[in-house]
Structures are given as C-alpha cells and as structure tokens.
Scaffold this active site. Structure first.
Site, short mmCIF file in Angstrom:
data_model
loop_
_atom_site.label_atom_id
_atom_site.label_comp_id
_atom_site.label_asym_id
_atom_site.label_seq_id
_atom_site.Cartn_x
_atom_site.Cartn_y
_atom_site.Cartn_z
CD GLU A 157 -2.34 1.25 1.84
OE1 GLU A 157 -2.62 0.00 2.87
OE2 GLU A 157 -2.79 2.46 3.41
CG ASP B 225 -2.44 8.98 7.85
OD1 ASP B 225 -2.17 7.86 8.32
OD2 ASP B 225 -3.01 9.16 6.42
#
Lengths: 402, 257
Positions: free
Chosen positions: B46, B57
């Site tokens: 990924e 994040d």
C-alpha cells in the site's frame, strides 16, 4: 457539476450539506457515526422550544445580548455614508464567537457528551469555548497552533484560567489549519464521549449550517435595530471580515435572501494579494477539499494546501466556509481584501475617531470602506466582530515603530 | 480477474499488507522499498501518496508525508517511479491518499494513469459513500481499479453491507475509531472482528490501525483474512539503516512462527 440542487434559498444547504457544488462531508469513516448523529439531530434540537429558550436566556443574561447597533457619526462623515456598527465586541469574552459556543455546549449536553474539544486561531473561539465549558462544568481541550500560542499569549492565559487544556499543534504551518487537523484527529480518537465545537462555518456538514444558524442572531438583531432607527430593516450594505467566515455568516444570514442588500466579505490580503504572503482565499484559491468540506482552498498545482499569511491569527486560514464559496461563485457576495498594513492603520484610526479599539481581524472590514464608492444615502452595517485587547502586543509594537 | 482477487483466491489467511509513504525516506526509495517488501514476504503493498493535511493519520505517517513532500514527491513523480514496476513487482499494489491532490490532478487522468502503470486499487479515506455513489465511484470502476472502503466498529450493519458491496479487492477494517499509529485494546477489537467474520461479507477483510508486530498480527488473524501494517514499518525505516536490512528484520519479526 449538476448533481447537487441549485440553491434558491441561500440559508438552506441540501440534505447532504451542499451549497451549489460546495459543502458535503468528506470525512473518514471513523467520524461517520458522530457526524451522522449530529446531522440527524441538530435541526430537531435547535427547533425545540426548550432548547431555544435555554440558548436565548444565556445569550441575554450571560453574553449580554442584544449587542448595540451604534451609529458611527464621525466615521460616517469621513466616508460619506451612514455607517452603523454592530457591536459584537461587547459580547462576553470580547467577540461574536460565544454566540456559537453557547448554542453548541447546550447541544452537546443534549447529545450526552462529556468532553469538548475545539480549535482556535486568534484564541477568541478557544476562550469562548473554555468559557461555556466552565459554565457547564465540562472538560475542555483546545488545539492551537504553536505559532498562534506565541502571538496570542493573553488568550492562552485566559483559556488556562478558565480551566481548559491548551494543546499546541506542531504540524505544518503551526497555525489555525493545523490546529483544526489536530482537533479532528483528537475527535477521531474519542468519538463517543466527545463533541467537537468548530468555531467557524467550516468543516463537514452539518457544521457550516449549524454554526451559521447559531451566529444568525447577529443579523436577526440588526434587522430589528435598524428598523427601529431608520424605519427599514434593510441596509444597502453589510460588511464583515472573513477567515473561515463565522461573523460574516451571522451578519449576512437574515439578508442572504434580500437581493437589494449588498453583502461585502473582506479577506486578509496579508502583504498584498499577490505577494506570496496572503490569506485571500477566493482570490488565490481553487476548488478543493479541506477539513471535511469542498470549498475554495489555497493550494499548489499538486493539491497540497498552502500556508497562508495574515497579521491576524483569526484570518490566517487557507480555506473559507462553503456558504461563502457559494456566495463568491454565484456573485451574491462581493469579495474584497485588506492588507496587514491597512488593517493596522484602521485599528488605530477607528480607535482615534470612534473610541473603539477593534480586533485586528475586524479592522480588515473597516479598511475597505473608502474603496466601496459609497453614496451619502447608503446605509452600511459593519460587523464589529471583536475587540482589540488580545492584539495589544501587536498594536504596541506598531506604536513603537511610528 | 484483478491481482487482488487472485491473491485472495490463493491465500485467504494471514495476508500481509504493508503501507509505506511514497518518496520516503528518500525521493527515490519507493521502488527499493517495494522490492524489499515483496522479497521479504509482504502480500500487498500500500503506497501512501503524501498530503499536507492527512486527517486520518497519526504523527508517524504525518511526519513521513512531510518528509516525502519535502523530498519533492508528487503524483506525477510517483507515476514516473512506478512506470517500470511491472513485472518485477508481481504482487498487488494499492494507492492510499486523500481526495484533494487527486481532484487537482483530475480523477479521470489519475485513474487512467494509475491503471496503466499497474496499480490495482485505491484507498481514499476522505471519499465517503454518498460522494462515491453520486460522483466519483463510476470513474474509478470504469477504469477497472478496485476500491477499498474503510469500516469501523461503529459502522452500522446496513451501511457496512453497502460499503462491502461497493468495495472490491478487500475491505479495510479499522480496528477501532482512531488515527493510524494508536495502541489498541485487542480484547475489544476481537469481538468486533468476530462479528465481521460472522457477517459473511462479499470481500475478504484486512485489519488496520494499531497492527505493529507479531503479537498484534497474530491476534487479528484469528478472525481476519490478514492485516495492514503502516506506522510501525515507517518507524523502522526512520532508523536510517539500509532499506533491505530493515525490511527483512521487520517482516521476519511479524511473520515468524
């Protein structure tokens, strides 16, 4: 894009929060349940008579509303128009921000939340949030850019005195944009117990609409007050500064569907719109997604969000609320800008001729008055969104340099 | 059949997807990292497309994104790096990123280019279901890219089934509502994963957020088809030893019996 209904009523975004192509809720799935609950309940809660009464009572007895509509005689003579000032600077905590936090804290209680988080730029929204949290006995954490913590020291001290925890945002440009990122991340990590009080008409739907509704008390009062003194509820112009755009949304709200009233939004040009040091989003930005909604965003050609600049922390933001983006795109709003220097000059000028020291953000709104080609018969309301106490350090520095 | 579907046909247990930020630690590290991951046992790669405001994040991936951006990583630069990845990279590659840079690039162009260099699927955490169905999903699907939705413990069942039906390749099960790189209480996570497993979804599901080592990888694999490791690998890479040694040591640790 024609998938989202064209608006005929500027006060009402679509069910999914779109004003034309702007708005929506571009949020990670982790926030879905929280935002969905809010979306399904905010109108119902805000329409509840008991809720309305509770908010109205606090606005009157705690915030000090209605705030005066003041005819600025010397300013009017100088500009050559009738100029009224909507005195949001006289609200408890010194700015319009508390109109929204009073509403949202009671809404958070109705939703059963125990903890409040908020972002702040200049610190006015942080103080307004810390204040209502103290009032209601709720835990309060405020995210604030590290750079803003330095330039807004008095507001940091006020938040701490009110019992809030101030968490520095150390990522990116260390200003309002990054404080908002940190607040959203904190909300993702604690969605069940926490309500996020966004301070402006930005963020995922329903925030832009909800905050605009809580701030709309400003223009509701303007209508009544102006009618009492002039016989008409309608001015020719309403002028307000715009960062994310909460005071402008409130000042425009009950005039949005009155086409004769010109709505003037003033952005921060920083060192000059094209200087590379500016926060004039509509002039420099393009369609993009920031903080959960589609709007106009200052960005590079690669879609990285640009670090803006304004002397006023409250306008130092690379986006603008989706309602304002739509007012800009549909030409319903007139967008102007004022530089750091002009804002500073007007902060002093307003102090000298009207005896009112405005916040740096607010001073931007006054700086465009001479450029508006106003007539003697024009009736102009300027939203005096906040007072200048928090900017004294900047003002003192400016006086030393004179 | 897509590379992802093929993978899950051959292997539906302990599938390991490793995340790394494109252009990290150095602008030209991307291919070296991918080759190393493939060689040392990753099943899916990924690749994160760095963004200035990565909302979902945590600190570790934020920092790696900032470094990658400062290194000069852009979507164009990434596609240039990936142009020759096939056939030496034979495992599935998915791109993870945020909507804004893709909208500036142009979604149609982005999808076409991604497909042409051999990308298999997309993970876009800030593209929600409504906007996917109304506007963007058709372009992604018509370019033959798998789209992987995130689901969380709070996702209601009807919505979860809808997200599953619109996803292809696999479903990304967020271990709990949190940003990446946060520690998790795995007893709570287990109950949620058991429920997911019992739902007999269309797609296999991989668990992400908080998977950092052998213990957490093994724990979620009791119920899931595999897991996604991101922050822990980025942290290992940040120690600045050579990529191959770091990756070998890291993946051996996770995959050891």
């Amino acid at each position: 894009m024609h998938l989202f209904n064209e608006l005929t009523n500027y006060q009402q975004p679509t069910e999914e929060g779109y004003y034309g192509q702007y708005g929506g809720a571009y949020i990670p799935e982790m926030l879905y349940s929280n935002v969905e609950t809010l979306k399904n309940q905010y109108l119902q809660i805000m329409d509840d008579p008991a809720f309305k009464a509770e908010v109205a009572a606090l606005l009157k007895d705690y915030v000090g509303r209605p705030t005066p509509l003041f005819y600025a005689e010397r300013l009017s003579a100088e500009i050559g128009a009738k100029i009224y000032l909507k005195r949001e600077d006289l609200c408890h905590t010194g700015a319009h921000k508390i109109n929204n936090t009073v509403g949202q804290i009671i809404l958070a209680q109705r939703l059963g939340k125990k903890k409040i988080i908020a972002e702040t730029g200049a610190g006015q929204h942080g103080v307004a949030t810390a204040t209502v949290c103290a009032l209601k006995g709720m835990e309060c954490v405020v995210y604030m850019g590290e750079k803003d913590i330095e330039r807004q020291a008095p507001n940091v001290a006020r938040m701490k005195m009110l019992g809030a925890t101030v968490v520095p945002a150390k990522s990116g440009s260390k200003t309002l944009k990054d404080a908002t990122n940190e607040a959203i991340r904190a909300w993702i990590n604690e969605p069940d117990t926490t309500h996020y009080i966004i301070g402006s008409v930005v963020g995922p739907h329903p925030y832009p609409d909800m905050v605009a509704r809580f701030q709309s008390v400003i223009s509701a009062e303007m209508r009544t007050q102006l009618k009492a003194v002039t016989g008409s509820a309608l001015p020719t112009h309403v002028v307000a500064c715009v960062g994310g755009g909460s005071n402008a949304a409130g000042a425009f709200y009950h005039y949005l569907n009155e086409p004769t009233v010109e709505l003037v939004a003033v952005e921060a040009a920083g060192h000059g719109v094209h200087s590379g040091m500016s926060a004039a989003t509509t002039q420099l930005g393009s369609t993009g997604i920031l903080h959960g909604s589609k709007s106009i965003v200052m960005q590079t050609k690669d879609g990285q969000v640009v670090e803006p600049h304004s002397i006023s922390a409250g306008l130092d933001y690379p986006g603008i609320g989706p309602l304002h983006a739509f007012l800009y795109a549909s030409k319903r709003g007139t967008f102007m800008s004022a530089t750091d220097e002009a804002a500073l000059q007007w902060a002093f000028h307003l102090s000298e001729i009207e005896g009112i020291i405005p916040a740096l953000e607010t001073a931007h709104a006054f700086a465009v008055l001479p450029e508006m080609n106003l007539k003697l018969t024009d009736v102009v309301i300027v939203c005096l969104s906040g007072r200048g106490d928090k900017d004294l350090a900047t003002y003192m520095q400016a006086m030393d340099m004179k | 059949m897509s590379r992802l579907s093929e993978l899950f046909e051959q292997k539906n247990k302990r599938v390991l997807n490793v995340y790394c930020t494109a252009g990290y630690p150095h602008l030209n590290s991307t291919m070296e990292v991918m080759e190393s991951l493939q060689k040392n046992g990753a099943d899916i790669i990924e690749l994160g497309m760095p963004y200035s405001d990565p909302l979902a994040d945590g600190e570790v991936i934020q920092n790696s994104s900032l470094i990658a951006l400062n290194n000069g990583m852009t979507i164009d630069a990434l596609f240039e790096q990936l142009e020759k990845m096939r056939p030496s990279i034979h495992i599935p590659v998915v791109l993870m990123g945020y909507m804004n840079p893709i909208l500036q690039y142009g979604l149609e162009d982005f999808c076409k280019k991604a497909k042409s260099v051999g990308v298999d699927g997309l993970i876009l955490p800030d593209l929600p279901l409504f906007e996917f169905e109304q506007v963007y999903g058709a372009t992604i699907k018509s370019n033959d890219l798998d789209f992987i939705f995130l689901v969380t413990p709070e996702t209601p069942e009807t919505r979860l089934r809808k997200l599953d039906s619109l996803s292809s390749g696999f479903l990304y099960a967020v271990s709990s509502s949190a940003t990446t790189g946060t520690d998790k209480d795995f007893t709570k996570v287990a109950m949620y994963l058991e429920r997911l497993k019992s739902m007999q979804l269309k797609n296999p599901f991989l668990v992400g957020f908080g998977i950092k080592d052998k213990a957490s990888f093994d724990a979620v694999n009791v119920f899931a088809n595999g897991a996604i490791i991101g922050s822990a690998y980025i942290q290992a890479l940040s120690k600045e030893k050579d990529v191959e040694t770091t990756t070998k040591t890291f993946l051996e640790g996770v995959l050891s019996n």
